[in-house]
Design an enzyme around this catalytic site. Structure first.
Site, PDB file in Angstrom:
ATOM      1  N   ILE A  12       0.838  -1.202   0.000  1.00  0.00           N
ATOM      2  CA  ILE A  12       0.000   0.000   0.000  1.00  0.00           C
ATOM      3  C   ILE A  12       0.873   1.251   0.000  1.00  0.00           C
ATOM      4  O   ILE A  12       0.575   2.246  -0.670  1.00  0.00           O
ATOM      5  CB  ILE A  12      -0.960  -0.003   1.212  1.00  0.00           C
ATOM      6  CG1 ILE A  12      -1.766  -1.296   1.226  1.00  0.00           C
ATOM      7  CG2 ILE A  12      -1.886   1.204   1.183  1.00  0.00           C
ATOM      8  CD1 ILE A  12      -2.517  -1.573   2.491  1.00  0.00           C
ATOM      9  N   ASN A  32      12.670  -0.693   5.822  1.00  0.00           N
ATOM     10  CA  ASN A  32      13.799  -1.556   6.254  1.00  0.00           C
ATOM     11  C   ASN A  32      13.948  -2.773   5.338  1.00  0.00           C
ATOM     12  O   ASN A  32      14.758  -3.656   5.590  1.00  0.00           O
ATOM     13  CB  ASN A  32      13.632  -1.988   7.715  1.00  0.00           C
ATOM     14  CG  ASN A  32      12.450  -2.926   7.927  1.00  0.00           C
ATOM     15  OD1 ASN A  32      11.744  -3.260   6.959  1.00  0.00           O
ATOM     16  ND2 ASN A  32      12.231  -3.349   9.160  1.00  0.00           N
ATOM     17  N   SER A  34      12.309  -5.340   5.076  1.00  0.00           N
ATOM     18  CA  SER A  34      12.052  -6.672   5.686  1.00  0.00           C
ATOM     19  C   SER A  34      10.896  -7.371   4.972  1.00  0.00           C
ATOM     20  O   SER A  34      10.799  -8.591   4.975  1.00  0.00           O
ATOM     21  CB  SER A  34      11.686  -6.493   7.172  1.00  0.00           C
ATOM     22  OG  SER A  34      10.443  -5.800   7.280  1.00  0.00           O
ATOM     23  N   LYS A  85       2.380  -7.291   9.199  1.00  0.00           N
ATOM     24  CA  LYS A  85       0.927  -7.314   8.970  1.00  0.00           C
ATOM     25  C   LYS A  85       0.344  -8.710   8.745  1.00  0.00           C
ATOM     26  O   LYS A  85      -0.788  -8.843   8.286  1.00  0.00           O
ATOM     27  CB  LYS A  85       0.592  -6.436   7.787  1.00  0.00           C
ATOM     28  CG  LYS A  85       1.185  -6.914   6.485  1.00  0.00           C
ATOM     29  CD  LYS A  85       0.442  -6.301   5.305  1.00  0.00           C
ATOM     30  CE  LYS A  85       0.750  -7.065   4.040  1.00  0.00           C
ATOM     31  NZ  LYS A  85      -0.136  -6.715   2.948  1.00  0.00           N
ATOM     32  N   SER A 125      -6.786  -0.671  10.471  1.00  0.00           N
ATOM     33  CA  SER A 125      -7.411  -1.804   9.779  1.00  0.00           C
ATOM     34  C   SER A 125      -8.802  -2.090  10.337  1.00  0.00           C
ATOM     35  O   SER A 125      -9.054  -1.895  11.531  1.00  0.00           O
ATOM     36  CB  SER A 125      -6.525  -3.051   9.958  1.00  0.00           C
ATOM     37  OG  SER A 125      -7.186  -4.220   9.520  1.00  0.00           O
ATOM     38  N   THR A 127      -9.795  -4.712  11.032  1.00  0.00           N
ATOM     39  CA  THR A 127      -9.625  -5.835  11.958  1.00  0.00           C
ATOM     40  C   THR A 127      -9.924  -5.399  13.393  1.00  0.00           C
ATOM     41  O   THR A 127     -10.231  -6.222  14.246  1.00  0.00           O
ATOM     42  CB  THR A 127      -8.198  -6.420  11.819  1.00  0.00           C
ATOM     43  OG1 THR A 127      -8.173  -7.753  12.324  1.00  0.00           O
ATOM     44  CG2 THR A 127      -7.173  -5.573  12.494  1.00  0.00           C
ATOM     45  N   TYR A 150      -1.599  -9.028  15.825  1.00  0.00           N
ATOM     46  CA  TYR A 150      -1.561  -8.022  14.744  1.00  0.00           C
ATOM     47  C   TYR A 150      -2.713  -7.033  14.921  1.00  0.00           C
ATOM     48  O   TYR A 150      -2.503  -5.815  14.976  1.00  0.00           O
ATOM     49  CB  TYR A 150      -1.655  -8.680  13.361  1.00  0.00           C
ATOM     50  CG  TYR A 150      -2.094  -7.698  12.292  1.00  0.00           C
ATOM     51  CD1 TYR A 150      -3.410  -7.668  11.845  1.00  0.00           C
ATOM     52  CD2 TYR A 150      -1.199  -6.759  11.785  1.00  0.00           C
ATOM     53  CE1 TYR A 150      -3.830  -6.737  10.911  1.00  0.00           C
ATOM     54  CE2 TYR A 150      -1.603  -5.827  10.853  1.00  0.00           C
ATOM     55  CZ  TYR A 150      -2.929  -5.818  10.418  1.00  0.00           C
ATOM     56  OH  TYR A 150      -3.342  -4.884   9.502  1.00  0.00           O
ATOM     57  N   LYS A 154      -2.936  -2.749  16.045  1.00  0.00           N
ATOM     58  CA  LYS A 154      -3.674  -1.654  15.375  1.00  0.00           C
ATOM     59  C   LYS A 154      -4.563  -0.923  16.394  1.00  0.00           C
ATOM     60  O   LYS A 154      -4.657   0.291  16.406  1.00  0.00           O
ATOM     61  CB  LYS A 154      -4.513  -2.196  14.214  1.00  0.00           C
ATOM     62  CG  LYS A 154      -3.683  -2.694  13.044  1.00  0.00           C
ATOM     63  CD  LYS A 154      -2.779  -1.601  12.491  1.00  0.00           C
ATOM     64  CE  LYS A 154      -1.926  -2.090  11.348  1.00  0.00           C
ATOM     65  NZ  LYS A 154      -0.974  -1.052  10.871  1.00  0.00           N
ATOM     66  N   ASN A 200      -3.076 -14.131   2.058  1.00  0.00           N
ATOM     67  CA  ASN A 200      -4.304 -13.449   1.646  1.00  0.00           C
ATOM     68  C   ASN A 200      -4.906 -14.090   0.387  1.00  0.00           C
ATOM     69  O   ASN A 200      -4.202 -14.681  -0.435  1.00  0.00           O
ATOM     70  CB  ASN A 200      -4.021 -11.953   1.394  1.00  0.00           C
ATOM     71  CG  ASN A 200      -3.622 -11.231   2.697  1.00  0.00           C
ATOM     72  OD1 ASN A 200      -2.675 -10.474   2.696  1.00  0.00           O
ATOM     73  ND2 ASN A 200      -4.320 -11.485   3.798  1.00  0.00           N
ATOM     74  N   ARG A 232     -16.051 -10.239   2.545  1.00  0.00           N
ATOM     75  CA  ARG A 232     -15.152  -9.136   2.871  1.00  0.00           C
ATOM     76  C   ARG A 232     -15.408  -7.972   1.910  1.00  0.00           C
ATOM     77  O   ARG A 232     -16.054  -8.163   0.868  1.00  0.00           O
ATOM     78  CB  ARG A 232     -13.687  -9.582   2.728  1.00  0.00           C
ATOM     79  CG  ARG A 232     -13.261 -10.713   3.686  1.00  0.00           C
ATOM     80  CD  ARG A 232     -13.205 -10.234   5.112  1.00  0.00           C
ATOM     81  NE  ARG A 232     -12.669 -11.263   6.009  1.00  0.00           N
ATOM     82  CZ  ARG A 232     -13.388 -12.237   6.559  1.00  0.00           C
ATOM     83  NH1 ARG A 232     -14.710 -12.307   6.317  1.00  0.00           N
ATOM     84  NH2 ARG A 232     -12.824 -13.127   7.374  1.00  0.00           N
TER      85      ARG A 232
END
Ligand code: WQD
Length: 339
Positions: A12, A32, A34, A85, A125, A127, A150, A154, A200, A232
């Protein structure tokens, strides 16, 4: 105006950098690497013809964060994506998630408080709602106990920002609660780059379509929904990126009603897993192989956004459809596997 995008080489983040540059902002990226790749910088540059300034910094390194902000004290706003995430990974690595998602947020906020312009966009999120009691989900829906570390990061992140805004009226912040981001840039120069087996749905579908995966496992076929599969709100990543530009502009223009605001970012339409598969079949001409298996631990039945707050206050709404997103995701999958 100079904008810092942390995690700006991520999925994103990179799409938001493109939209910010095309809106005329000077963008500086911290990442970074990662969960991203330096090639994404070339992809962004290929689209906008402007190479963002990039610094490989791990935000867990407080001294490097402080040094960065002292070198860039002219930052007019920060869009903060940098975080881990993966829901499943967070269950197995809670401390890594709390350190990486919460500790880094604190360091960034500490440095922002020293700037002349304290405009901050937080990547949150849907979530945080868990399984909402009512659908569609408004921003007033109660935040429920997180189903994963996770999701908890948030929720805690939002609380940290809210508490800081209470005592620092110069900090202007907007938390953006994403529903399910999918798709890729229409230029096919940037997109999602999941590492390993995708967690996902959409990247798993496109990897199945390209032949990398034998078949898709549909997690649960007996949910109380029209076709038994979970629902969703799948939002095109470009629509999502554009919302960040609009939200940031709201803060820069000081049009915000309070110094902490929350917006749901979704299409307002729910799609079931089978409907997403049908979208892939429509745009690819394939007949995706799948089997319905047991539900995935921690999954909710349904979530889709009530979008009137973002529509009316941000003046933003989604323009792109599920098929647009799936088409871009499929084109991206074909490109990265054939290059
Ligand atoms: C979507 C639907 C699965 C994979 C999570 C986070 C959210 C955001 C997006 C970070 C569900 C089903 C999936 C598969 C399947 N993450 N599915 N087979 O779980 O809604 O949201 O990712 O920003 O914060 O919570 O997204 O894409 O994993 O799943 O049937 O192989 O697809 O059960 O119903 P989710 P998802």
């Amino acid at each position: 105006m100079k904008i810092l995008v942390t995690g700006g080489l991520g999925f994103i983040g990179s799409h938001t950098v493109v939209e910010l540059q095309q809106e005329g902002y000077e963008v500086v990226i911290i990442d970074n690497l990662s969960n991203s790749s330096i090639e994404v910088l070339d992809g962004i540059t290929a689209i906008t013809k402007i190479k963002p300034h990039f610094e490989q910094i791990d935000l867990k390194d407080k001294n490097n964060v402080r040094q960065f902000f002292s070198n860039h004290s002219d930052i007019a706003g920060v869009v903060h994506f940098a975080a881990s995430k993966a829901v499943g990974e967070s269950v197995n690595e809670p401390l890594m998630y709390y350190e990486n998602n919460i500790g880094t947020l604190v360091y960034v906020l500490q440095e922002i408080s020293k700037l002349n312009f304290q405009n901050f966009i937080f990547s949150s999120s849907c979530t945080v709602y868990g399984q909402a009691d009512e659908l569609p989900i408004t921003e007033n829906a109660p935040v429920k106990p997180a189903e994963s570390p996770y999701g908890n990061t948030k929720q805690i992140g939002e609380e940290i920002i809210k508490d800081t805004c209470k005592v620092n009226s110069d900090l202007n912040s907007i938390a953006l609660r994403y529903f399910n981001p999918i798709g890729a840039h229409p230029s096919v120069k940037i997109g999602e780059l999941p590492i390993g087996v995708p967690q996902n749905l959409v990247p798993y579908i496109t990897q199945t379509g390209i032949g990398m995966r034998d078949q898709l496992s549909v997690f649960g076929g007996d949910y109380p929904t029209s076709d038994g599969t979970a629902i969703r709100d799948y939002i095109h990543v470009v629509d999502l990126a554009r919302a960040h530009v609009v939200a940031l502009q709201r803060l820069i223009d000081k049009k915000n009603d309070s110094n902490y605001e929350v917006f749901n970012l979704g299409t307002g339409k729910g799609s079931s897993v089978l409907e997403v598969i049908e979208s892939f079949n429509r745009i690819s001409g394939q007949n995706l192989k799948y089997s319905i298996v047991d539900k995935r631990e921690g999954d909710i039945t349904a979530a889709y956004a009530e979008t009137s707050k973002a529509n009316n206050i941000l003046g933003w709404k989604t323009e792109l459809t599920l098929d647009d997103a799936m088409d871009s995701a499929w084109k991206w999958e074909q490109k990265i596997r054939n290059s």
